[in-house]
Write an enzyme that holds these catalytic residues in place. Sequence first.
Site, mmCIF file in Angstrom:
data_model
loop_
_atom_site.group_PDB
_atom_site.id
_atom_site.type_symbol
_atom_site.label_atom_id
_atom_site.label_comp_id
_atom_site.label_asym_id
_atom_site.label_seq_id
_atom_site.Cartn_x
_atom_site.Cartn_y
_atom_site.Cartn_z
ATOM 1 N N SER A 149 0.826 73.411 -18.034
ATOM 2 C CA SER A 149 0.333 74.204 -19.236
ATOM 3 C C SER A 149 -1.214 74.308 -19.141
ATOM 4 O O SER A 149 -1.928 74.876 -19.990
ATOM 5 C CB SER A 149 0.842 73.790 -20.578
ATOM 6 O OG SER A 149 0.387 72.371 -20.728
ATOM 7 N N LYS A 189 -2.978 69.391 -24.622
ATOM 8 C CA LYS A 189 -3.637 70.617 -24.961
ATOM 9 C C LYS A 189 -5.127 70.294 -25.318
ATOM 10 O O LYS A 189 -5.821 69.293 -25.447
ATOM 11 C CB LYS A 189 -2.956 71.160 -26.043
ATOM 12 C CG LYS A 189 -1.559 71.389 -25.780
ATOM 13 C CD LYS A 189 -1.171 72.521 -24.973
ATOM 14 C CE LYS A 189 0.109 73.256 -24.711
ATOM 15 N NZ LYS A 189 0.936 72.224 -23.827
#
Lengths: 194, 194
Positions: A115, A152
């Site tokens: 990601s 993230k």
Amino acid sequence: MTGNARRGGARAGAGRPAGSGKYGEPTRSLRVPLSRIDAVRALLVSGDATDHPLPAPILRPASQPEPLARPLYAHRIPAGFPSPAENDVEQTLDLNRLLVRNRDATFFLRVDGDSMLGAGIHDGDLLVIDRSLPAQPGRIVIAVLDGALTVKRLEKRGARLFLLPENPAFAEIEVGEAQELMIWGVVTQVIHAL
Amino acid sequence: MTGNARRGGARAGAGRPAGSGKYGEPTRSLRVPLSRIDAVRALLVSGDATDHPLPAPILRPASQPEPLARPLYAHRIPAGFPSPAENDVEQTLDLNRLLVRNRDATFFLRVDGDSMLGAGIHDGDLLVIDRSLPAQPGRIVIAVLDGALTVKRLEKRGARLFLLPENPAFAEIEVGEAQELMIWGVVTQVIHAL
DNA sequence: CCAATAGAATAACGTAACGTTATTCAAAAA
DNA sequence: TTTTTGAATAACGTTACGTTATTCTATTGG
């Protein structure tokens, strides 16, 4: 005692199994200059799996790094290597010191997933995480959202918080009011093996 | 032609001088695992006359890493954070040991440029370079081409060698016959600061 | 019946041996 | 004087050898 006692004999398939030797594979003879015997031996030994396996996802820096094995030629420039200029070789680097700013707040974590590819973070990479750093918007963080650990980029839009991927195949995550977010630490370094 | 022509004969002190062989010294046989033959050979290669001076950012691993300071609260898990399982935290990691396989053949180099972005190598990243590894096609290597240092992926197409970027904005480099190529080392790790 | 034994088979490691290549010496020959 | 030659010595790559290590299973002994 029987006069003709006989045991043993031929057995098909008997024999030492391949790969059971010192190096786990066949060897051949190679001529090595006398002064390099130990160096070569050290090289062959260092091929052992002395690296720490990482069974647990979260690790801490070694509290007392073991000194690396010192081959006999440690104190001279090894013959066989084109050597950098002498003053260059004097400069040394301790990876622990370079990459670990605050040891007790630093942890390591293996990345699972893609990601954050756009930020140069690949599946399997090792992250250096500093838990003492403030989680500024824009930084890449280890976040715990409703108990789920994730890597993230933290973003703040007005009063709302977002956890942003760096890969278009992944969705942005907005932290809902009812959700529990904790920023566990800030990623400072990514170590990527080639 | 005389029937009894005789020349030659014993000469005291005749003979090949010691140290005139490939390594400049006597050798002995050593058993080397088949998979390590190339690595050992690379280690034994004597200093090329074509050695190239390298820029200043070349660094070597610290020969004796300093122990890190130990704050008093080292063994306390910070309050308010979900802590990793206790057994996880016991596991430690020494970056030097993880990232430096063969210390005497390992150097560090800072990346200058973006030609290898696709491989996750960014401008300013730190490369861990192992000079004992064979430069297999497909590996990312430090190459010296006509005296110019570069980081590229080595590729072999038939008898031709190429140095490939990992960024479409950069051109492939074919090593010409008249060009002098030296593979200085193989890149094993990339360290990227966030 | 079961455990121990034994001879054969196979892998591989360290060293010795062998043949070849490389380098030198100086007396003899051109 | 230069070249040639046979002998001497170094050393390199490969093969050979003996030993150690590991496995197989039919046979033997309890």
